[in-house]
Design a protein around this motif. Sequence first.
Motif, PDB file in Angstrom:
ATOM      1  N   ALA A  65      14.899   1.966   4.009  1.00  0.00           N
ATOM      2  CA  ALA A  65      15.629   0.971   3.218  1.00  0.00           C
ATOM      3  C   ALA A  65      14.739  -0.225   2.912  1.00  0.00           C
ATOM      4  O   ALA A  65      14.686  -0.694   1.773  1.00  0.00           O
ATOM      5  CB  ALA A  65      16.878   0.520   3.976  1.00  0.00           C
ATOM      6  N   LYS A  66      14.030  -0.709   3.909  1.00  0.00           N
ATOM      7  CA  LYS A  66      13.132  -1.855   3.717  1.00  0.00           C
ATOM      8  C   LYS A  66      12.019  -1.512   2.727  1.00  0.00           C
ATOM      9  O   LYS A  66      11.700  -2.295   1.841  1.00  0.00           O
ATOM     10  CB  LYS A  66      12.534  -2.304   5.045  1.00  0.00           C
ATOM     11  CG  LYS A  66      11.612  -3.500   4.901  1.00  0.00           C
ATOM     12  CD  LYS A  66      11.130  -4.015   6.236  1.00  0.00           C
ATOM     13  CE  LYS A  66      10.217  -5.197   6.146  1.00  0.00           C
ATOM     14  NZ  LYS A  66       9.997  -5.838   4.903  1.00  0.00           N
ATOM     15  N   THR A  67      11.446  -0.320   2.866  1.00  0.00           N
ATOM     16  CA  THR A  67      10.377   0.117   1.962  1.00  0.00           C
ATOM     17  C   THR A  67      10.877   0.173   0.522  1.00  0.00           C
ATOM     18  O   THR A  67      10.198  -0.274  -0.405  1.00  0.00           O
ATOM     19  CB  THR A  67       9.835   1.493   2.398  1.00  0.00           C
ATOM     20  OG1 THR A  67       9.300   1.373   3.726  1.00  0.00           O
ATOM     21  CG2 THR A  67       8.757   1.995   1.461  1.00  0.00           C
ATOM     22  N   PHE A  68      12.073   0.713   0.324  1.00  0.00           N
ATOM     23  CA  PHE A  68      12.644   0.810  -1.028  1.00  0.00           C
ATOM     24  C   PHE A  68      12.885  -0.576  -1.627  1.00  0.00           C
ATOM     25  O   PHE A  68      12.491  -0.853  -2.764  1.00  0.00           O
ATOM     26  CB  PHE A  68      13.939   1.614  -1.008  1.00  0.00           C
ATOM     27  CG  PHE A  68      14.599   1.702  -2.355  1.00  0.00           C
ATOM     28  CD1 PHE A  68      14.056   2.490  -3.358  1.00  0.00           C
ATOM     29  CD2 PHE A  68      15.758   0.991  -2.624  1.00  0.00           C
ATOM     30  CE1 PHE A  68      14.652   2.569  -4.617  1.00  0.00           C
ATOM     31  CE2 PHE A  68      16.362   1.065  -3.877  1.00  0.00           C
ATOM     32  CZ  PHE A  68      15.803   1.853  -4.862  1.00  0.00           C
ATOM     33  N   VAL A  69      13.519  -1.463  -0.860  1.00  0.00           N
ATOM     34  CA  VAL A  69      13.792  -2.816  -1.360  1.00  0.00           C
ATOM     35  C   VAL A  69      12.481  -3.535  -1.669  1.00  0.00           C
ATOM     36  O   VAL A  69      12.347  -4.169  -2.728  1.00  0.00           O
ATOM     37  CB  VAL A  69      14.650  -3.621  -0.355  1.00  0.00           C
ATOM     38  CG1 VAL A  69      14.722  -5.086  -0.748  1.00  0.00           C
ATOM     39  CG2 VAL A  69      16.047  -3.036  -0.259  1.00  0.00           C
ATOM     40  N   ASP A  70      11.512  -3.422  -0.780  1.00  0.00           N
ATOM     41  CA  ASP A  70      10.214  -4.063  -1.020  1.00  0.00           C
ATOM     42  C   ASP A  70       9.564  -3.545  -2.296  1.00  0.00           C
ATOM     43  O   ASP A  70       8.962  -4.315  -3.054  1.00  0.00           O
ATOM     44  CB  ASP A  70       9.272  -3.848   0.176  1.00  0.00           C
ATOM     45  CG  ASP A  70       9.673  -4.642   1.405  1.00  0.00           C
ATOM     46  OD1 ASP A  70      10.534  -5.551   1.291  1.00  0.00           O
ATOM     47  OD2 ASP A  70       9.138  -4.344   2.495  1.00  0.00           O
ATOM     48  N   TYR A  71       9.686  -2.250  -2.552  1.00  0.00           N
ATOM     49  CA  TYR A  71       9.117  -1.673  -3.775  1.00  0.00           C
ATOM     50  C   TYR A  71       9.819  -2.229  -5.011  1.00  0.00           C
ATOM     51  O   TYR A  71       9.169  -2.672  -5.958  1.00  0.00           O
ATOM     52  CB  TYR A  71       9.234  -0.147  -3.762  1.00  0.00           C
ATOM     53  CG  TYR A  71       8.814   0.474  -5.077  1.00  0.00           C
ATOM     54  CD1 TYR A  71       7.474   0.646  -5.382  1.00  0.00           C
ATOM     55  CD2 TYR A  71       9.756   0.845  -6.021  1.00  0.00           C
ATOM     56  CE1 TYR A  71       7.077   1.180  -6.591  1.00  0.00           C
ATOM     57  CE2 TYR A  71       9.370   1.386  -7.239  1.00  0.00           C
ATOM     58  CZ  TYR A  71       8.035   1.552  -7.522  1.00  0.00           C
ATOM     59  OH  TYR A  71       7.656   2.077  -8.726  1.00  0.00           O
ATOM     60  N   VAL A  72      11.141  -2.223  -4.992  1.00  0.00           N
ATOM     61  CA  VAL A  72      11.903  -2.670  -6.171  1.00  0.00           C
ATOM     62  C   VAL A  72      11.618  -4.127  -6.498  1.00  0.00           C
ATOM     63  O   VAL A  72      11.433  -4.479  -7.660  1.00  0.00           O
ATOM     64  CB  VAL A  72      13.415  -2.429  -5.981  1.00  0.00           C
ATOM     65  CG1 VAL A  72      14.226  -3.089  -7.089  1.00  0.00           C
ATOM     66  CG2 VAL A  72      13.709  -0.932  -5.928  1.00  0.00           C
ATOM     67  N   VAL A  73      11.568  -4.999  -5.502  1.00  0.00           N
ATOM     68  CA  VAL A  73      11.359  -6.425  -5.773  1.00  0.00           C
ATOM     69  C   VAL A  73       9.884  -6.791  -5.892  1.00  0.00           C
ATOM     70  O   VAL A  73       9.557  -7.901  -6.326  1.00  0.00           O
ATOM     71  CB  VAL A  73      12.049  -7.327  -4.722  1.00  0.00           C
ATOM     72  CG1 VAL A  73      13.548  -7.097  -4.705  1.00  0.00           C
ATOM     73  CG2 VAL A  73      11.452  -7.138  -3.350  1.00  0.00           C
ATOM     74  N   GLY A  74       9.004  -5.863  -5.559  1.00  0.00           N
ATOM     75  CA  GLY A  74       7.568  -6.102  -5.673  1.00  0.00           C
ATOM     76  C   GLY A  74       7.060  -5.931  -7.095  1.00  0.00           C
ATOM     77  O   GLY A  74       7.794  -5.543  -8.005  1.00  0.00           O
TER      78      GLY A  74
END
Length: 92
Positions: A65-74
Amino acid sequence: MSQETDVKSVLTKVGLGEADAGIVYVTDVRSAGSQVTGVPIPDAQNTTAEYPIVELKTTQSDQAAKTFVDYVVGAQGQKVLADFGFLPKTVS
């Protein structure tokens, strides 16, 4: 005037010439390719949709979940979203 059940139906009607115009998001106009043409709406009459993103407390994979959110907002995720017509994220 008609009220279609979904965006695809609106785009299809406009694309086939069965409707003079329809109101959809910019991203939907882009997804229709050359079948329809978008027209800018002045800011004073326009509405912006916001799509929040969060990590769920009950997730089965905190790291995924953290990896996905970090990717989307990155930067890379924001570029992908921009390529599809989404505006940059705003922090509030």
